[in-house]
Design a protein around this motif. Structure first.
Motif: not given
Length: 268
Positions: A158-163, A197-199, A203-206, A236-241
């Motif tokens: 689906l996606f890779k770390l760092g994409d 949320l990352t600056p 992606r934070t994972g693969t 709501y979104f902040l609670v989820l994350t």
């Protein structure tokens, strides 16, 4: 009369005299039923009032009220009252079209009514679910109408770390694997929300598909739009994350505890 008022009056009279000397303006005055050689402010006012009164009809009254509601939508900051005002404006314009026998206007605004009603219903659901977030309701069923379907087959990445991250995903069927931490994700789970949320939106994972499945996706642009339309959704979104981050921290703590226990057993 004060000299200041007299000066202003004389200036306005000179402006009016100069305007009537212009052939284009004189032609407009003739079309309005005024004499270019004998134009006064009272004559212009009375003629405008006469035109206004002459054009007052039930259809035009509905159009005027509808225009007022459409102008009001430009002043509103949140979507729910904006949709309500837009629906009322559409209703008035549809009635105007019917009374004036303007079929195109009638059909246009009549068709806009159910569209606005549908969007309003979706937004009210969103607000309701956002309020429930503060009470611990972590369901995200309300977000599905804003998402699009996508299918993956076993072995797809689906996606890779760092994409670059541009969308968030919700699993519907199938199984997916977070390769870095070897965690399986089943139906009903969010993927890719932390990239929002990352600056630098990375992606934070693969994530790899390990069983054919279906996901629903929503772009970060759409997510950001919803986020700012209703501050409660932001909470709501902040609670989820935050929940996801706490789960990751708990997982790492258990992993560290397991590794420490194994190290202790080897050295004992």
């Amino acid at each position: 009369m004060p000299s200041g008022s007299a000066d202003i009056s004389s200036i306005l009279d000179r402006i009016l005299d100069a305007a009537t000397d212009n052939l284009r303006i004189a032609k407009i005055l003739v079309q309005m039923g005024l004499d270019p050689d004998n134009v006064t402010y009272d004559a212009i006012f009375n003629r405008m009032l006469e035109i206004f009164v002459h054009n007052i009809t039930l259809a035009n009254l509905f159009a005027t009220v509808g225009a007022g509601f459409f102008v009001a939508t430009l002043l509103m900051r949140t979507m729910v009252p904006l949709r309500v005002a837009n629906m009322i404006g559409c209703a008035f314009f549809a009635i105007f079209g019917a009374l004036s026998a303007n079929v195109a206007t009638f059909l246009l605004y009549l068709l806009m009514l159910p569209i606005n009603a549908l969007r309003l219903r979706q937004m009210l659901k969103l607000v309701k679910k956002a309020r429930h977030a503060a009470e611990g309701d972590m369901s995200i069923e309300w977000l599905k109408p804003f998402m699009t379907e996508r299918k993956y087959r076993r072995g797809d990445t689906l996606f890779k770390l760092g994409d670059p991250a541009k969308e968030m995903l919700l699993t519907v069927t199938g199984k997916f694997l977070v390769k870095e931490i070897n965690v399986e994700i089943g139906p009903g789970a969010l993927m890719g929300e932390l990239g929002f949320l990352t600056p630098d939106n990375r992606r934070t994972g693969t994530i790899q598909c390990i069983e054919d499945g279906q996901v629903l996706t929503i772009t970060y642009d759409r997510l950001l739009e919803i986020y700012f339309q209703d501050p409660q959704f932001g909470y709501y979104f902040l609670v989820l994350t935050s929940q996801r981050l706490l789960q990751n921290i708990d997982r790492l703590q258990k992993q560290l505890a397991t590794e420490r226990a194994a190290t202790t057993n080897r050295t004992a």
